[in-house]
Design a protein around this motif. Structure first.
Motif, mmCIF file in Angstrom:
data_model
loop_
_atom_site.group_PDB
_atom_site.id
_atom_site.type_symbol
_atom_site.label_atom_id
_atom_site.label_comp_id
_atom_site.label_asym_id
_atom_site.label_seq_id
_atom_site.Cartn_x
_atom_site.Cartn_y
_atom_site.Cartn_z
ATOM 1 N N SER A 28 0.830 -1.207 0.000
ATOM 2 C CA SER A 28 0.000 0.000 0.000
ATOM 3 C C SER A 28 0.863 1.254 0.000
ATOM 4 C CB SER A 28 -0.951 0.000 1.194
ATOM 5 O OG SER A 28 -0.248 0.193 2.393
ATOM 6 N N ALA A 29 2.006 1.209 0.682
ATOM 7 C CA ALA A 29 2.895 2.374 0.682
ATOM 8 C C ALA A 29 3.394 2.665 -0.721
ATOM 9 C CB ALA A 29 4.065 2.148 1.629
ATOM 10 N N THR A 30 3.768 1.632 -1.450
ATOM 11 C CA THR A 30 4.257 1.820 -2.815
ATOM 12 C C THR A 30 3.175 2.410 -3.710
ATOM 13 O OG1 THR A 30 5.732 -0.066 -2.525
ATOM 14 C CG2 THR A 30 5.307 0.647 -4.771
ATOM 15 N N VAL A 31 2.005 1.825 -3.671
ATOM 16 C CA VAL A 31 0.913 2.270 -4.541
ATOM 17 C C VAL A 31 0.392 3.639 -4.114
ATOM 18 C CG1 VAL A 31 -1.448 1.741 -5.274
ATOM 19 C CG2 VAL A 31 0.246 -0.075 -5.172
ATOM 20 N N PHE A 32 0.120 3.800 -2.826
ATOM 21 C CA PHE A 32 -0.476 5.047 -2.356
ATOM 22 C C PHE A 32 0.482 6.224 -2.447
ATOM 23 C CE2 PHE A 32 -3.917 3.040 0.554
ATOM 24 C CZ PHE A 32 -4.636 2.691 -0.570
ATOM 25 N N HIS A 33 1.766 6.010 -2.218
ATOM 26 C CA HIS A 33 2.711 7.120 -2.347
ATOM 27 C C HIS A 33 2.839 7.560 -3.800
ATOM 28 C CE1 HIS A 33 4.882 6.205 1.698
ATOM 29 N NE2 HIS A 33 3.715 6.785 1.866
ATOM 30 N N ALA A 34 2.801 6.608 -4.732
ATOM 31 C CA ALA A 34 2.823 6.982 -6.154
ATOM 32 C C ALA A 34 1.557 7.760 -6.516
ATOM 33 C CB ALA A 34 2.966 5.739 -7.020
ATOM 34 N N LEU A 35 0.401 7.265 -6.069
ATOM 35 C CA LEU A 35 -0.857 7.964 -6.360
ATOM 36 C C LEU A 35 -0.911 9.348 -5.724
ATOM 37 C CD1 LEU A 35 -3.572 5.178 -6.037
ATOM 38 C CD2 LEU A 35 -2.882 6.395 -8.093
ATOM 39 N N SER A 36 -0.465 9.459 -4.488
ATOM 40 C CA SER A 36 -0.514 10.770 -3.834
ATOM 41 C C SER A 36 0.431 11.745 -4.511
ATOM 42 C CB SER A 36 -0.188 10.648 -2.345
ATOM 43 O OG SER A 36 1.165 10.310 -2.148
ATOM 44 N N GLY A 37 1.583 11.273 -4.966
ATOM 45 C CA GLY A 37 2.494 12.147 -5.705
ATOM 46 C C GLY A 37 1.881 12.639 -6.999
ATOM 47 N N ILE A 38 1.236 11.745 -7.728
ATOM 48 C CA ILE A 38 0.578 12.127 -8.989
ATOM 49 C C ILE A 38 -0.541 13.126 -8.725
ATOM 50 C CG2 ILE A 38 -0.885 11.265 -10.863
ATOM 51 C CD1 ILE A 38 0.822 8.671 -10.738
ATOM 52 N N ILE A 39 -1.339 12.870 -7.690
ATOM 53 C CA ILE A 39 -2.452 13.774 -7.378
ATOM 54 C C ILE A 39 -1.937 15.152 -6.978
ATOM 55 C CG2 ILE A 39 -4.308 14.199 -5.716
ATOM 56 C CD1 ILE A 39 -4.860 11.178 -5.798
ATOM 57 N N CYS A 40 -0.908 15.198 -6.142
ATOM 58 C CA CYS A 40 -0.380 16.492 -5.688
ATOM 59 C C CYS A 40 0.258 17.273 -6.836
ATOM 60 C CB CYS A 40 0.615 16.289 -4.557
ATOM 61 S SG CYS A 40 -0.169 15.755 -3.024
ATOM 62 N N ILE A 41 1.009 16.586 -7.687
ATOM 63 C CA ILE A 41 1.612 17.266 -8.837
ATOM 64 C C ILE A 41 0.536 17.772 -9.787
ATOM 65 C CG2 ILE A 41 2.997 16.864 -10.913
ATOM 66 C CD1 ILE A 41 4.785 15.071 -9.178
ATOM 67 N N THR A 42 -0.496 16.956 -10.004
ATOM 68 C CA THR A 42 -1.601 17.383 -10.868
ATOM 69 C C THR A 42 -2.304 18.600 -10.289
ATOM 70 O OG1 THR A 42 -1.926 15.099 -11.584
ATOM 71 C CG2 THR A 42 -3.734 16.627 -11.976
ATOM 72 N N ALA A 43 -2.510 18.609 -8.976
ATOM 73 C CA ALA A 43 -3.178 19.751 -8.338
ATOM 74 C C ALA A 43 -2.353 21.016 -8.490
ATOM 75 C CB ALA A 43 -3.419 19.451 -6.861
ATOM 76 N N PRO A 86 -0.566 4.460 4.633
ATOM 77 C CA PRO A 86 0.485 3.471 4.925
ATOM 78 C C PRO A 86 1.268 3.788 6.192
ATOM 79 C CG PRO A 86 0.597 4.127 2.628
ATOM 80 C CD PRO A 86 -0.379 5.025 3.299
ATOM 81 N N VAL A 87 1.388 5.047 6.534
ATOM 82 C CA VAL A 87 2.079 5.414 7.764
ATOM 83 C C VAL A 87 1.292 4.897 8.971
ATOM 84 C CG1 VAL A 87 2.841 7.358 9.179
ATOM 85 C CG2 VAL A 87 3.161 7.407 6.704
ATOM 86 N N LEU A 88 -0.014 5.059 8.940
ATOM 87 C CA LEU A 88 -0.853 4.547 10.022
ATOM 88 C C LEU A 88 -0.778 3.028 10.096
ATOM 89 C CD1 LEU A 88 -4.006 6.810 9.599
ATOM 90 C CD2 LEU A 88 -2.164 7.036 11.269
ATOM 91 N N SER A 89 -0.728 2.373 8.966
ATOM 92 C CA SER A 89 -0.591 0.927 8.938
ATOM 93 C C SER A 89 0.756 0.499 9.518
ATOM 94 C CB SER A 89 -0.742 0.426 7.506
ATOM 95 O OG SER A 89 -0.586 -0.965 7.448
#
Length: 76
Positions: free
Chosen positions: A13-28, A56-59
């Motif tokens: 989840s850390a791998t997937v979610f960190h990639a997604l959050s990076g894409i979302i933040c850059i897009t924003a 993932p940090v909480l996990s």
């Protein structure tokens, strides 16, 4: 066994979610920079990106908590 499953799911989840959050933040940020999004929409996108980053940090904290309980139950 539960700890190993949680460790693997945390890593995945850390791998997937960190990639997604990076894409979302850059897009924003780029959407706001190119005047495609308003400030409130950018705020919502950044909030979603932060939530995806923190899950993932909480996990990971849950895995450490389980390890602490295991050590206490087994003794020193």
């Amino acid at each position: 066994m539960i700890q190993l499953i949680l460790m693997f799911s945390t890593w995945l989840s850390a791998t997937v979610f960190h990639a997604l959050s990076g894409i979302i933040c850059i897009t924003a940020i780029l959407g706001y920079g190119f005047r495609q999004e308003t400030g409130t929409e950018v705020g919502k996108m950044l909030l979603i990106g932060f939530i995806l980053y923190i899950l993932p940090v909480l996990s990971g904290w849950a895995v450490m908590w389980l390890e602490t309980i295991k050590i206490r139950l087994m003794g020193d």
